[in-house]
Design an enzyme around this catalytic site. Sequence first.
Site, PDB file in Angstrom:
ATOM      1  N   ASP A 488       0.878  -1.168   0.000  1.00  0.00           N
ATOM      2  CA  ASP A 488       0.000   0.000   0.000  1.00  0.00           C
ATOM      3  C   ASP A 488       0.922   1.226   0.000  1.00  0.00           C
ATOM      4  O   ASP A 488       2.073   1.121   0.420  1.00  0.00           O
ATOM      5  CB  ASP A 488      -0.869  -0.052   1.263  1.00  0.00           C
ATOM      6  N   LYS A 489       0.443   2.382  -0.474  1.00  0.00           N
ATOM      7  CA  LYS A 489       1.337   3.553  -0.533  1.00  0.00           C
ATOM      8  C   LYS A 489       1.206   4.432   0.703  1.00  0.00           C
ATOM      9  O   LYS A 489       2.139   4.569   1.480  1.00  0.00           O
ATOM     10  CB  LYS A 489       1.052   4.392  -1.791  1.00  0.00           C
ATOM     11  N   PHE A 582     -15.926  10.617   5.049  1.00  0.00           N
ATOM     12  CA  PHE A 582     -15.145  10.082   3.929  1.00  0.00           C
ATOM     13  C   PHE A 582     -15.351   8.574   3.842  1.00  0.00           C
ATOM     14  O   PHE A 582     -15.382   7.881   4.854  1.00  0.00           O
ATOM     15  CB  PHE A 582     -13.656  10.374   4.119  1.00  0.00           C
ATOM     16  N   THR A 822      -6.013  -1.410   8.103  1.00  0.00           N
ATOM     17  CA  THR A 822      -7.397  -0.960   8.259  1.00  0.00           C
ATOM     18  C   THR A 822      -8.179  -1.151   6.959  1.00  0.00           C
ATOM     19  O   THR A 822      -9.038  -2.001   6.894  1.00  0.00           O
ATOM     20  CB  THR A 822      -7.441   0.509   8.713  1.00  0.00           C
ATOM     21  N   ASP A 824      -6.943  -2.336   4.283  1.00  0.00           N
ATOM     22  CA  ASP A 824      -6.325  -3.405   3.483  1.00  0.00           C
ATOM     23  C   ASP A 824      -6.646  -4.794   4.029  1.00  0.00           C
ATOM     24  O   ASP A 824      -5.997  -5.766   3.670  1.00  0.00           O
ATOM     25  CB  ASP A 824      -4.793  -3.237   3.471  1.00  0.00           C
TER      26      ASP A 824
END
Length: 1162
Positions: A488-489, A582, A822, A824
Site C-alpha cells: 500500500d502507498k 469520507f 485498516t 487493506d
Amino acid sequence: DALVKEITLYNKRPVWLHGYLVPFVLAYAGAGWFWWQNYGMERYEVGIIIAASILLLQILSVLSCFWSVHWRCWLTCTKAKSPQTAGFAKVVPTPHNGSSELVPVSRQESSNKDLKISLEFQKVVYVYDGDEKKRFEAIFPVSESFKFYQNYKGFQDEQECNSAKELYGNNQMGMVIPEFKELFQERATAPFFVFQVFCVVLWCLDEYWYYSLFTLFMLITFEASLVWQQLRNMSEIRKMGNKPYPINVFRSRKWRQIPSDELVAGDVISVTRSSSLPGEERQVPCDLLLLRGRLIVDEAMLTGESIPQMKEPVESVDSDTILDLPTHTRVHIVSGGTRIVQHDPPARSSAGVKEGASRPPDNGCVGFVLRTGFSTSQGKLLRTILFGVKRVTANNLETFAFILFLLIFAIAASSYVWVVGSADPNRSRYKLILNCVLILTSVVPPELPIELSLAVNSSLLALSKLHVFCTEPFRIPFAGKIDICCFDKTGTLTSDSLVVEGIAGNENSNELCEVTAAPINTQKVLATCHALINMDDELVGDPLEQAMLKAVDCNLTKGDVAIPKRKLPGFQPLKVVQRFHFSSLLKRMSVIASQEELGSVNHTYHITTKGAAEILKPMFSDIPENYDELHQSLSQRGARVLALGFRTLEKGLSSQDVRSLKRDEVEKDLTFAGFIIVSSPLKHDSKAVMREIRHASHHVTMITGDNPLTACHVGRVLRFCGKEGCLILTMIDDNRWVWKSVGGQDSFEVDTENWKLVLKSGYDLCLTGDGLSYLENFDSKYFGRILPNVRIFARVSPKQKEQIITSLKQLGLNVLMCGDGTNDVGALKHAHVGVALLSNTPEKLRKKQEEVENKPEVGKSSSQDLVNENGKSKAKNKMQQQQQRQTDLPRRAKKLRELMDQMENDPQLVKMGDASIAAPFSYKLSSIIAICHIIKQGRCTLVTTLQMFKILALNALVLAYSQSVLYLDGVKFSDSQATLQGLLLAGCFLFISRSKPLKVLSKLRPMPNIFNSYTILTIICQFGVHFYSLYFLVSQAKLRDPRESIDVEAEFEANLLNSTVYVLSLATQIITFGVNYRGHPFMESLRDNKALLYSLMGAFGFMLVLVTDCVPDINDQFQVVHFEHEFRTVVLQVIGSILLSTWCIDRGLRFILGSGKLRSLW
C-alpha cells in the site's frame, strides 16, 4: 459464513455396529479358517503374521477416529435426514480456520414454546432457521434498517429479554481450560506419536533398551512440554477477554445497572469514557451501533490504527438504509475490545425518543448491542489465536510425499532381507519379520515432527523479538518463497507527516498560492471539511486533515467550532452541524457548517466538500477549462491533489431542515474552490528497504487508492517502475481503452493477439480501478497475462485490492501484501504473507524499557554526588536513596526477568494488541523493514526444513542398507552405541533449527520445495559414496576377521565388523550434518553457528578417539574393538575420502542447480 464451509448431520450407531468391531471379528474368523485349512500348526508364523496384520489394521481404524472427524463419522455414525432428528453435526471450517469437529446438536424449547435447534462450533452458536432459509446460521440483529434501530426502545419486559438471551446467549467470553490428561491424550493419539511409540516397541523387542527408553522419554517430554505450553496459552487467552464491570442498560422502560457479561444482543446500553487509571481501564464490552451521542474510540488494540476514530450516531442518517457491517463499521459501529477516549453525550431533546432512553443517568452515549461474546470483533481475534492453527509444522504435504519416496528404498531393502532370510530354513521367522518391519519404520526418524516444529518455533521467537507477531505460524516458510511483494502507498511507503504545498486553480490561475492567501471560501472548506476532534486541547484525527487545518491557521474548539486566528472579512467562526464522512468507496467527504450572520441571531449554512478530482468534477456547476490539465500536471509532482467544493444554502432553513438533508442533495451544484496540494514525504527507510527487496529477487507492486499520476511518481522514486515511466490504461472517446504514457507521447491499443507489444515497449504498466474492471470483463486470458506485469495499481477500492491478490494467487504466484491494517484487511488476509504495520505501542514499550534501564544509573550518580557533600542530613538522604534503590532494583529486575522468561518460553502465544484482526503478521512499528525481517526468517526456516529433510533422507537410506544387507552379515550395535548416536542426532538437529538468518537479504533465492533436481541428485550421489564406503570397509573387515557361521539372533558381541560399521556410520552422520548445512547466503555459516560447530567437532573428535584407540578405556566402554595400525589407516583414509567427495558433490551440484529462480511473469 466466513468461518463454516459446510455442515453434515449425523446420528451415532450402537458401539457393536461401529466399523472397527464387526468387520474385524469377521476378518479374524475368516483368516483363522484360511490359516487352518492351508497351513495348520506347522506354519504357526504365517498365522501370527496374518493375525498381527489384522490387529494392526484394527488399531489403525480405531486411531483414525481420533485422527480424522471424517473417518469417525464414516465408522461410527449414520447420516441424519433433518436437524429435528440429528444428534450430531460435522462442521467443516473454511481453510486456515482450524479443523473439522463433530459437535452435538442441542434442542430446547424456548419460553414462547418454539423449538430452538442449535450447535456450537469454535465458541460460536449457530441456530437452525427452519422457517425461511432452512440452514444453520449465527443469528444476531445486524441486518435491520436504520429506522428499526432509531426507534428501538430496548427490551420492554423480562420475557422479551429472556427470549433474546435464549436466542443470542450472554456476553461471555468464558473458556473452560481442559485438563492436562485430556490434552495429552489428544497429542498421544496423533499419527506421528503413535508411529514413534510403535517403533520404540519394535526396538525393545530387538533388545535396544537404553536407546528405546531414551527415545520414548524424549518424545513424552516434548509432547508434555507442548501441552503445558498450550495450557499456559489458554490461561493467558482467558485473561485477554473483557473483565465484567457494571454498565447501564435500558430494560423494561428504565435504566438499570447490570454486569457487562449479562448483556444480550438487542440491549440498549450507555457507554462512557474509559478510565485511564491503571487497573481500571474498561474496554467496550461488545459490538455496538451508536444510536445517540458521539464517541472518539481508540481501536489500536484490534486494528493497529494509531489514530483514534470518530464515531457518529445513526439518529440523523437516512432511516431506509440497511445496516451493512463492512460499510458502516468505520463510522457508526463501536467494536468490542476498543477503548473510548472521549464521549459527547446526546442532547436532552433528541427528537422522537423518550427522555429516559435518550439521556442515561451516567450522561453516556446510547448504543444498540449488535454482537456479544466470541462473535464480537475482539472475540474473532481471540478465536484466531485459539483455533486458527492447531499445530505448528512446516510443509506437511511435502513431508508425507518425501516419506513415500524414501519408503521405496526401505521396501526394496526389507524385500531383500525377507527373500535371503527365508531361504535359510533354520532362521527364526519372528526375528525376520521384526527386522523387515524395523527397516520399513527406519524411513521416518522419531525426531522428524519435533525438528519441523522447532524450526518454525525458533522463527516465531526470533520474529517476536523484532516486534513482529504471527497468529498463523505455518505461513513463515511461505515468506521464503515469495515471488511478488505488494505494498500500500499511503502510510506504508510514505510517512504520516504531511506538508501542504498550497492551493492552485483559483480565479483561473495555475500558480500555487499560500493557503492563507487563497479566497475566503477556499479557506472555509479547509477549516470545516474534516473529522478532527479537540481532545484535551490536542487535535486528534487524520494527519492529512490536521495538516490542512494547520495550513489555514485555525483553531478547533471542543464544540466543533473552527475559529480563525487572524481577522479576515467574511471569515467568522464556523460550527460543524452535519458530517457526511469520507468513504473509500465514494472517495469524498462533505460537511454542513453554520456561520452566524453579523448583527443577527440567524445562521448561514455552507456546504464544504473535498475529494478526488475526477469524482467531484460532475458535482461542480461551473468547471474551469483547464481543470483536467491542471490536475494532471499537479499530480505528476507526486503530491496528493484534492479538489475542493463550496456552496451556500438558501436562507430561512432551520437546523432540523439542515440535518434532514441527504448526501445526494448536499453534493451537487458546488462551486469549484481550487485544488489543494499535499505532499507526503517517503519514510526515511523506504528507499533502502525497497532496494534490498528488489535486489533479493522479488517483483514489487504498489496497490493504492491514490491518484495514478501521484502513484507513478512515487513508483519512479522507489524504482517500482523504470526511467521510461508508466503506461496507464485510459478510456478515450467512444468508450475505447488504450495504454497511454504519462506524458501522452505514446499509446498502445489493447490487443489480445500482440499482448507482448505493451510489455516490450520499455514502459511499466499502471492500472486504475476502472481499468481493472474493464480488463476483467474484456478478456480473461489477456487479463491473466497482463495482471502480474502491472507495477502500479491506483484508485483501487479495498475490494479490488483483495481481488488483485486473489487473482495473482490463482496465477500460481506466492504473494506478500503489506498495508496499514485498516482498509487493506481483505488483501492482507488473502495474501500468502499479509503484514499489517501497527504504529501504536513500541514507543511506550521503549520508554518503559529506558526508564527501567536508566533509573538505577540515575540513583548511582546521585548517591555518588552525595558522598562528596558533608552534613548529617545529606548522609541521611543518601541512606534513604540507597534503601529506595535496594527495594526498587529487585522489583525491576523481577519484572524484566518475567518479561524475558515469557519471551523465551512462549513464542507461540500472541497477546491482544500484538496481533491485528487484519493480518497473520503484525509489526508494531510503522516501517516496512518488517518485510525484510519476515523474508529473512522465512528463507531461513525454509532452508532449515529442506536441509533437515536432506540429512534425514541420507541417514534413513544408510540405516535401511545397514539394517538389511549388513543385518544378514550379523552386524549389530550395542545399546550404548545406539543411544549415543541418537543423542548426537537430536542435538545436531536442535542446533540446526536454531540457526539465525543473515543481516542482509541475498540475491539468490532458496529452493521452494524438496522435490527438485539438486536435492534428489545430491541425496542419491552422497548415498552412493556412503554405500560404496560401507561396502568397501565391510569387505576389508571380513578379510581381516573371517567368520565361518553367522548367528543373527545371537547377543551383541564386539568384533571388527560391528566396530567398523559403527565407527563409519558415526562418521557419515557427522559428515552428513557438516556437508549439508546450507549456511550462506540464507543463514549464518557453520563457523558462526557455534553450538552446531562445537558439537560436530566434539563428535568427530570422539570418533577419532575410537578409531585411533588413544584412550582404550573409551573403546571398552562403548564396546568398540581396538583396530590394528594398518586397518586404522585404511578407515581414516576412507573417512577422509567420504568428507572430500561428498563436499565436492554437494557444492558442485549446488553451484549448478542449487539456487531457486524468480518466476518470469511473461
